[in-house]
Design an enzyme around this catalytic site. Structure first.
Site, PDB file in Angstrom:
ATOM      1  CG  ASN A 151      -1.849   1.119   1.175  1.00 45.15           C
ATOM      2  OD1 ASN A 151      -3.486   1.252   0.520  1.00 45.15           O
ATOM      3  ND2 ASN A 151      -1.557   1.993   1.987  1.00 45.15           N
ATOM      4  N   GLY A 153       0.433   5.682   1.397  1.00 46.16           N
ATOM      5  CA  GLY A 153      -0.712   6.323   1.611  1.00 46.16           C
ATOM      6  C   GLY A 153       0.430   7.122   2.187  1.00 46.16           C
ATOM      7  CE1 TYR A 155      -2.656   6.932   5.417  1.00 46.08           C
ATOM      8  CE2 TYR A 155      -0.883   5.976   5.057  1.00 46.08           C
ATOM      9  CZ  TYR A 155      -2.109   5.858   4.856  1.00 46.08           C
ATOM     10  OH  TYR A 155      -2.402   4.601   4.437  1.00 46.08           O
ATOM     11  NE  ARG A 156      -1.517  15.295  11.884  1.00 43.72           N
ATOM     12  CZ  ARG A 156      -2.533  16.344  12.261  1.00 43.72           C
ATOM     13  NH1 ARG A 156      -3.843  16.713  11.265  1.00 43.72           N
ATOM     14  NH2 ARG A 156      -2.403  15.283  13.822  1.00 43.72           N
ATOM     15  CD  GLU A 215      -2.142   2.691  -2.776  1.00 40.21           C
ATOM     16  OE1 GLU A 215      -1.494   1.850  -2.623  1.00 40.21           O
ATOM     17  OE2 GLU A 215      -3.471   2.909  -2.213  1.00 40.21           O
ATOM     18  CD  GLU A 264      -4.775  17.057   8.734  1.00 40.82           C
ATOM     19  OE1 GLU A 264      -5.656  17.391   6.959  1.00 40.82           O
ATOM     20  OE2 GLU A 264      -4.183  16.794   8.655  1.00 40.82           O
TER      21      GLU A 264
HETATM   22  C1  FMN Z   1      -1.213  16.139   1.829  1.00 41.94           C
HETATM   23  C2  FMN Z   1      -1.885  14.971   3.200  1.00 41.94           C
HETATM   24  C3  FMN Z   1      -1.928  14.466   4.037  1.00 41.94           C
HETATM   25  C4  FMN Z   1      -2.780  13.585   4.100  1.00 41.94           C
HETATM   26  N1  FMN Z   1      -2.825  13.617   5.613  1.00 41.94           N
HETATM   27  C5  FMN Z   1      -3.631  12.172   6.132  1.00 41.94           C
HETATM   28  C6  FMN Z   1      -3.752  12.019   7.688  1.00 41.94           C
HETATM   29  O1  FMN Z   1      -2.492  12.493   8.725  1.00 41.94           O
HETATM   30  N2  FMN Z   1      -4.368  11.253   7.953  1.00 41.94           N
HETATM   31  C7  FMN Z   1      -4.927  10.280   7.215  1.00 41.94           C
HETATM   32  O2  FMN Z   1      -5.408   8.988   8.046  1.00 41.94           O
HETATM   33  N3  FMN Z   1      -4.991  10.456   5.735  1.00 41.94           N
HETATM   34  C8  FMN Z   1      -4.282  11.498   5.616  1.00 41.94           C
HETATM   35  N4  FMN Z   1      -4.692  12.073   4.213  1.00 41.94           N
HETATM   36  C9  FMN Z   1      -5.094  10.999   3.349  1.00 41.94           C
HETATM   37  C10 FMN Z   1      -4.666  10.438   2.909  1.00 41.94           C
HETATM   38  O3  FMN Z   1      -3.984   9.909   2.247  1.00 41.94           O
HETATM   39  C11 FMN Z   1      -5.910   9.239   1.808  1.00 41.94           C
HETATM   40  O4  FMN Z   1      -7.307   8.701   2.497  1.00 41.94           O
HETATM   41  C12 FMN Z   1      -5.467   8.018   0.707  1.00 41.94           C
HETATM   42  O5  FMN Z   1      -6.581   7.347   0.864  1.00 41.94           O
HETATM   43  C13 FMN Z   1      -4.886   7.201   2.091  1.00 41.94           C
HETATM   44  O6  FMN Z   1      -4.450   6.331   1.759  1.00 41.94           O
HETATM   45  P1  FMN Z   1      -4.877   4.718   1.669  1.00 41.94           P
HETATM   46  O7  FMN Z   1      -6.177   4.251   0.713  1.00 41.94           O
HETATM   47  O8  FMN Z   1      -4.652   3.645   1.272  1.00 41.94           O
HETATM   48  O9  FMN Z   1      -5.269   4.117   2.856  1.00 41.94           O
HETATM   49  C14 FMN Z   1      -3.616  12.766   3.657  1.00 41.94           C
HETATM   50  C15 FMN Z   1      -3.567  13.473   2.300  1.00 41.94           C
HETATM   51  C16 FMN Z   1      -3.166  14.439   1.446  1.00 41.94           C
HETATM   52  C17 FMN Z   1      -2.938  14.635   0.536  1.00 41.94           C
HETATM   53 MN    MN Z   2      -4.215   1.977  -0.673  1.00 40.88          MN
END
Ligand code: FMN
Ligand code: MN
Length: 468
Positions: A151, A153, A155-156, A215, A264
């Site tokens: 995966n 993703g 996440y900050r 992804e 945020e």
């Molecule tokens: C700049 C940015 C910061 C983000 N920060 C977070 C975060 O801190 N925690 C979180 O759960 N999702 C955050 N997201 C949203 C996730 O990236 C988004 O939900 C993504 O689908 C997560 O990947 P996953 O579906 O594979 O879990 C953020 C997105 C962006 C673009």
């Molecule tokens: Mn995913």
């Protein structure tokens, strides 16, 4: 395009990148310059002289539709809704990554006592942030211990110590689902953090792809060739070979540190009062020579976050609706102003009574729409869903509030500031049918101008004193 440096070269060629040679402080100044520039829809910024650091910072890679088009490999004047359509067209074709033996991301290595994340020019973004944020325009890579699904993703990540990054994996995100599996096995979860890669990887980080799908495969299908990756040094995760910075580490689901607050994408702080959260213990850092640190302002709309979420969430909602095989859907648009997730507008050709209602209820039942989507508007096919004045026209003149539906309970994001801080897991949904009902025998009569009179006037146009 294989890496961030290819993207910088492409932006310079198109005149949408500005190098800032003057000294800029990482402490609020850099982020504020980026934010003010983003509010003017300015260029991507490459800060070459960050106070106290020799390595540069890039921001604002995805803030405009033009730059998203460059990232998607499309002509730069392509409208956002057409980028979403392109994603839907190729989204089901998957090209897995290709593992190389080594790559530029391995040029330098820090291990053990030498690990020091403060060596990178990590910005502090907003005045009330809990600290500096290492991860904003980055991705976190993890692997499912059962199926091997990889995966990506975003996440900050807060810079807490020289080898500690605070996380915020929201419940149900793929990293969170995987972390709970490692917890049940009594093991820490290996992670790789990538800062600075082909910005398509950052778009993929924000994308809500289905569970058990990587992804990486979608990125490959958008690029039309496999993403080139290399193995990490201390775990078996794969990272883009041309990444600027790779941080390898692990997360113990039972260990916590304070994280946040952070300004945020909702325009408000989240994690106010700080929250105990899991963190990454870093085991190894590799980076390119003269690494470029990639960051984004997140914050109030419209920033990179809103643009990347708009394309990724909008296209995924569209994809999932089309997978449901409902006929007549012409276009789906999730405005960046609503972070691509809170509002969806769908244009459709109605073919039978109840069709518009079917589309509305389907949208909130997709995997994408079932999480955080609050308002769905359906319009007839003569309305471009990305043309907001036309959408407002339809809401004003075709929508009857007595036909609105409110769905009482649905999954919400805990970042939604319209809910009280202590109870943000559940929200409502509003379904707006702004179409002219299919089953009306007698429909409103639209005004059209008399074509003969129009022709005559056009012939007299100059005589009437008009220029053209
Ligand atoms: C700049 C940015 C910061 C983000 N920060 C977070 C975060 O801190 N925690 C979180 O759960 N999702 C955050 N997201 C949203 C996730 O990236 C988004 O939900 C993504 O689908 C997560 O990947 P996953 O579906 O594979 O879990 C953020 C997105 C962006 C673009
Ligand atoms: Mn995913």
């Amino acid at each position: 395009m294989k890496d961030l440096r290819d993207f910088i070269a492409a932006c310079e060629k198109e005149g949408v990148l500005q190098r800032i040679k003057a000294e800029v402080d990482w402490d609020l100044e850099l982020s504020h310059i980026a934010k003010l520039n983003e509010e003017k829809k300015g260029p991507a910024l490459l800060f070459e002289n960050v106070k106290g650091y020799k390595w540069p910072v890039i921001t604002s890679t995805c803030t405009t539709t033009e730059r998203l088009s460059i990232i998607m490999g499309m002509p730069k004047e392509t409208p956002l809704v057409e980028l979403m359509r392109r994603w839907v067209e190729i989204g089901n074709r998957k090209i897995p990554p290709k593992v190389l033996s080594t790559g530029p991301c391995k040029e330098n290595k820090m291990v053990g006592k030498d690990i020091d994340l403060f060596k990178f020019p990590v910005p502090k973004f907003y005045p009330k942030d809990g600290g500096r944020y290492f991860g904003t325009a980055h991705v976190v890579i993890t692997k499912d211990p059962e199926s091997g699904w990889v995966n990506i993703g975003t996440y900050r990540l807060q810079l807490i110590d020289k080898d500690i990054l605070g996380t915020q994996f929201i419940k149900g995100k793929h990293s969170d689902i995987m972390l709970k599996k490692y917890q049940a096995m009594g093991k820490p979860m290996p992670v790789a953090v990538v800062v600075g890669a082909d910005p398509l990887m950052f778009v993929m980080g924000g994308a809500r792809f289905s569970a058990f799908e990587s992804e990486y495969d979608l990125a490959g299908s958008i690029r039309g060739e496999p993403i080139e990756v290399v193995k990490c040094e201390t775990n078996d995760l794969i990272v883009p070979a041309g990444a600027e910075i790779v941080v390898e580490g692990e997360v113990d689901a039972n260990a916590f540190k304070d994280e946040g607050p952070f300004g945020e994408y909702t325009g408000y702080y989240s994690g106010v009062g700080t929250n105990p959260r899991n963190f990454i213990k870093v085991n190894c850092v590799t980076h390119r020579n003269n690494p470029i640190f990639m960051a984004t302002t997140v914050g109030r709309a419209v920033t990179d976050t809103h643009m990347t979420l708009a394309i990724a969430y909008g296209a995924t909602l569209w994809q999932q609706l089309s997978d449901m095989k409902i006929p007549g859907i012409k276009a789906v648009y999730c405005p960046p102003e609503a972070a691509g997730r809170f509002i969806a507008i769908i244009s459709m050709k109605q073919m039978y009574p109840g069709h518009a209602n079917q589309v509305l209820t389907a949208a909130i039942s997709t995997e994408m729409g079932a999480y955080g989507l609050k308002t769905v508007i359906v319009v007839d096919e003569d309305i471009d869903p990305a043309d907001i004045p036309r959408v407002l026209y339809a809401v004003a003149f075709r929508f009857n509030p007595l036909r609105a539906q409110i769905i009482q309970r649905g999954r919400s994001t805990p970042l939604d500031p319209s809910l009280p801080i202590e109870s943000r897991w559940i929200t409502g949904r509003l379904l707006i049918d702004a179409t002219i009902p299919y089953d009306w025998e007698e429909k409103p009569i639209p005004i059209a101008l008399d074509p003969d009179i129009v022709k005559k006037i056009q012939a007299r146009w100059k005589e009437l004193g008009f220029k053209d």
